[in-house]
Design a protein around this motif. Structure first.
Motif, PDB file in Angstrom:
ATOM      1  N   ALA A 180     -42.521 -18.330  10.640  1.00  0.00           N
ATOM      2  CA  ALA A 180     -42.195 -18.480   9.147  1.00  0.00           C
ATOM      3  C   ALA A 180     -41.731 -16.995   9.241  1.00  0.00           C
ATOM      4  O   ALA A 180     -40.496 -16.611   8.627  1.00  0.00           O
ATOM      5  N   ASN A 181     -42.303 -15.742  10.138  1.00  0.00           N
ATOM      6  CA  ASN A 181     -41.920 -14.755   9.944  1.00  0.00           C
ATOM      7  C   ASN A 181     -40.397 -14.582  11.016  1.00  0.00           C
ATOM      8  O   ASN A 181     -39.947 -14.272  10.398  1.00  0.00           O
ATOM      9  N   ASP A 182     -40.582 -14.972  11.783  1.00  0.00           N
ATOM     10  CA  ASP A 182     -39.445 -15.059  12.338  1.00  0.00           C
ATOM     11  C   ASP A 182     -37.886 -15.577  11.667  1.00  0.00           C
ATOM     12  O   ASP A 182     -36.900 -15.015  11.527  1.00  0.00           O
ATOM     13  N   ARG A 183     -38.707 -16.454  10.789  1.00  0.00           N
ATOM     14  CA  ARG A 183     -37.213 -17.237  10.552  1.00  0.00           C
ATOM     15  C   ARG A 183     -36.837 -16.928   8.745  1.00  0.00           C
ATOM     16  O   ARG A 183     -35.840 -16.737   8.871  1.00  0.00           O
ATOM     17  N   ALA A 184     -37.915 -16.181   8.704  1.00  0.00           N
ATOM     18  CA  ALA A 184     -37.239 -15.345   7.025  1.00  0.00           C
ATOM     19  C   ALA A 184     -36.723 -13.758   8.334  1.00  0.00           C
ATOM     20  O   ALA A 184     -35.833 -13.672   7.007  1.00  0.00           O
ATOM     21  N   GLN A 185     -36.714 -13.422   8.582  1.00  0.00           N
ATOM     22  CA  GLN A 185     -35.772 -12.179   9.247  1.00  0.00           C
ATOM     23  C   GLN A 185     -34.594 -12.482   9.495  1.00  0.00           C
ATOM     24  O   GLN A 185     -33.723 -12.200   9.371  1.00  0.00           O
ATOM     25  N   TRP A 186     -34.474 -13.970  10.053  1.00  0.00           N
ATOM     26  CA  TRP A 186     -33.332 -14.421  10.377  1.00  0.00           C
ATOM     27  C   TRP A 186     -32.747 -14.598  10.058  1.00  0.00           C
ATOM     28  O   TRP A 186     -31.307 -13.913   9.792  1.00  0.00           O
ATOM     29  N   HIS A 187     -32.805 -15.186   8.662  1.00  0.00           N
ATOM     30  CA  HIS A 187     -32.655 -15.328   7.490  1.00  0.00           C
ATOM     31  C   HIS A 187     -31.718 -13.971   6.929  1.00  0.00           C
ATOM     32  O   HIS A 187     -30.445 -14.000   6.365  1.00  0.00           O
ATOM     33  N   LEU A 188     -32.598 -12.570   6.764  1.00  0.00           N
ATOM     34  CA  LEU A 188     -33.130 -11.669   6.171  1.00  0.00           C
ATOM     35  C   LEU A 188     -31.637 -10.771   6.656  1.00  0.00           C
ATOM     36  O   LEU A 188     -30.137 -10.033   6.345  1.00  0.00           O
ATOM     37  N   LEU A 193     -29.287 -12.435   9.015  1.00  0.00           N
ATOM     38  CA  LEU A 193     -27.977 -13.541   8.068  1.00  0.00           C
ATOM     39  C   LEU A 193     -27.291 -12.482   7.424  1.00  0.00           C
ATOM     40  O   LEU A 193     -25.687 -12.276   7.285  1.00  0.00           O
ATOM     41  N   ALA A 194     -28.292 -12.729   6.057  1.00  0.00           N
ATOM     42  CA  ALA A 194     -27.809 -11.870   4.992  1.00  0.00           C
ATOM     43  C   ALA A 194     -26.933 -10.886   4.736  1.00  0.00           C
ATOM     44  O   ALA A 194     -26.020 -10.360   4.302  1.00  0.00           O
ATOM     45  N   LEU A 195     -27.667  -9.662   5.460  1.00  0.00           N
ATOM     46  CA  LEU A 195     -27.592  -8.476   5.995  1.00  0.00           C
ATOM     47  C   LEU A 195     -25.872  -8.296   7.243  1.00  0.00           C
ATOM     48  O   LEU A 195     -24.809  -7.315   6.063  1.00  0.00           O
ATOM     49  N   ALA A 196     -25.501  -9.272   7.594  1.00  0.00           N
ATOM     50  CA  ALA A 196     -24.693  -9.424   8.192  1.00  0.00           C
ATOM     51  C   ALA A 196     -23.049  -9.453   7.503  1.00  0.00           C
ATOM     52  O   ALA A 196     -22.575  -9.552   8.005  1.00  0.00           O
ATOM     53  N   ALA A 197     -23.314 -10.867   6.621  1.00  0.00           N
ATOM     54  CA  ALA A 197     -22.713 -11.040   5.800  1.00  0.00           C
ATOM     55  C   ALA A 197     -21.488 -10.519   4.587  1.00  0.00           C
ATOM     56  O   ALA A 197     -20.962 -10.441   4.239  1.00  0.00           O
TER      57      ALA A 197
END
Length: 109
Positions: A45-53, A55-59
């Motif tokens: 779950a932490n890995d997935r949350a970090q992935w979403h974060l 993505l949001a920072l890169a966008a």
């Protein structure tokens, strides 16, 4: 003794069968279970949350840079070149900026 060495060798061979990309993708808190490397559900779950974060920072778009003004908006005096280069987008001379920050600090209380 012989039985124990066989078990440990089977565990290590099971761990070596795991995909190297899968092992790299898992978080650092992994453990061996049945000869396979597994992560806790919280780690996934932490890995997935970090992935979403990530993505949001890169966008997000960077803030547009403004050009510094040549004259102060408060006192109409010229802003020094050193200030304009040190603080891109400045709108006030050094003296007016100091007064403005002091006034903002007084009202923030």
């Amino acid at each position: 003794m012989i039985g124990n060495s066989r078990r440990s060798s089977s565990k290590s061979s099971g761990a070596s069968r795991a995909c190297s990309a899968c092992i790299a993708a898992l978080n650092t808190s992994t453990r061996l279970l049945g000869g396979r490397i597994v992560a806790d559900i919280a780690d996934l779950a932490n890995d997935r949350a970090q992935w979403h974060l990530d993505l949001a920072l890169a966008a997000r778009k960077p803030a547009p840079l403004r050009l510094s003004l040549e004259e102060c908006v408060d006192c109409d005096e010229p802003i020094s070149l050193a200030r304009r280069l040190a603080a891109p987008g400045c709108m006030r001379c050094t003296d007016c900026q100091v007064l403005n920050e002091k006034q903002g600090a007084r009202h923030a209380r």
